[in-house]
Design a protein around this motif. Structure first.
Motif, mmCIF file in Angstrom:
data_model
loop_
_atom_site.group_PDB
_atom_site.id
_atom_site.type_symbol
_atom_site.label_atom_id
_atom_site.label_comp_id
_atom_site.label_asym_id
_atom_site.label_seq_id
_atom_site.Cartn_x
_atom_site.Cartn_y
_atom_site.Cartn_z
ATOM 1 N N LYS A 2 -17.284 1.060 -1.172
ATOM 2 C CA LYS A 2 -16.238 1.580 -0.153
ATOM 3 C C LYS A 2 -15.386 0.160 0.346
ATOM 4 N N ILE A 3 -14.201 0.232 0.170
ATOM 5 C CA ILE A 3 -13.547 -0.829 0.768
ATOM 6 C C ILE A 3 -12.369 -0.461 1.589
ATOM 7 N N LEU A 4 -12.294 -1.030 3.014
ATOM 8 C CA LEU A 4 -11.543 -0.944 4.020
ATOM 9 C C LEU A 4 -10.363 -1.587 3.980
ATOM 10 N N LYS A 28 -15.409 -0.307 -9.362
ATOM 11 C CA LYS A 28 -15.284 1.497 -9.438
ATOM 12 C C LYS A 28 -15.434 1.915 -7.861
ATOM 13 N N GLY A 29 -14.514 1.370 -7.015
ATOM 14 C CA GLY A 29 -14.584 1.400 -5.631
ATOM 15 C C GLY A 29 -13.715 2.495 -4.962
ATOM 16 N N GLU A 30 -13.754 2.920 -3.905
ATOM 17 C CA GLU A 30 -13.013 3.823 -3.140
ATOM 18 C C GLU A 30 -12.482 3.162 -2.128
ATOM 19 N N VAL A 31 -11.212 3.225 -1.639
ATOM 20 C CA VAL A 31 -10.289 2.702 -0.744
ATOM 21 C C VAL A 31 -10.128 3.514 0.693
ATOM 22 N N LYS A 70 -8.292 7.381 0.833
ATOM 23 C CA LYS A 70 -7.987 7.937 1.733
ATOM 24 C C LYS A 70 -7.205 7.082 2.834
ATOM 25 N N THR A 71 -6.353 7.754 3.541
ATOM 26 C CA THR A 71 -5.796 7.107 4.742
ATOM 27 C C THR A 71 -6.229 7.581 5.968
#
Length: 130
Positions: A2-4, A28-31, A70-71
């Protein structure tokens, strides 16, 4: 992973998004694109609307590249640095990407530094982009 991304929608923001996209593809991350505002009265409504629009624009490039994104517009009464750190902990974030800008010592004393708070208090690695 997970990348913020701490995102304001100005200047260095595009660089932050490019780096997040690269990291998300590689790992293979999610932002999570996050904007934090303290909140306030009716005069803030236009700022909230602008922030929401900026977040949606930023999300498009991740959608176009097949990256889960996701925002989040945080209006929780906290200063941005503290808010971002708390949100990262709540969401189990693995990396924070945040922009930094040069400020005089007096400027930091009077206005604080969101990036400084995040860098010093985050429980995960922080990538700062100038």
């Amino acid at each position: 992973m997970k990348i913020l991304v701490g995102y304001k929608g100005v200047n260095v923001g595009e660089d932050l998004l490019k780096i997040a996209l690269t990291h998300a593809k590689a790992f293979k991350g999610e932002v999570l694109i996050v904007t934090s505002m303290v909140g306030g009265g009716k005069s803030e409504q236009s700022k909230v609307q602008t922030a929401e629009e900026n977040l949606e624009k930023a999300k498009k490039q991740f959608d176009e590249n097949g990256i889960t994104c996701k925002t989040h517009l945080l209006i929780r009464g906290l200063e941005a640095g503290e808010d971002i750190v708390n949100f990262a902990i709540e969401k189990g974030v693995d990396e924070i990407i945040i922009g930094v800008k040069s400020r005089s010592k007096m400027g930091k004393l009077l206005f604080g530094s969101t990036a400084q708070v995040v860098i010093l208090q985050a429980e995960c690695p922080v990538l700062s982009v100038k």
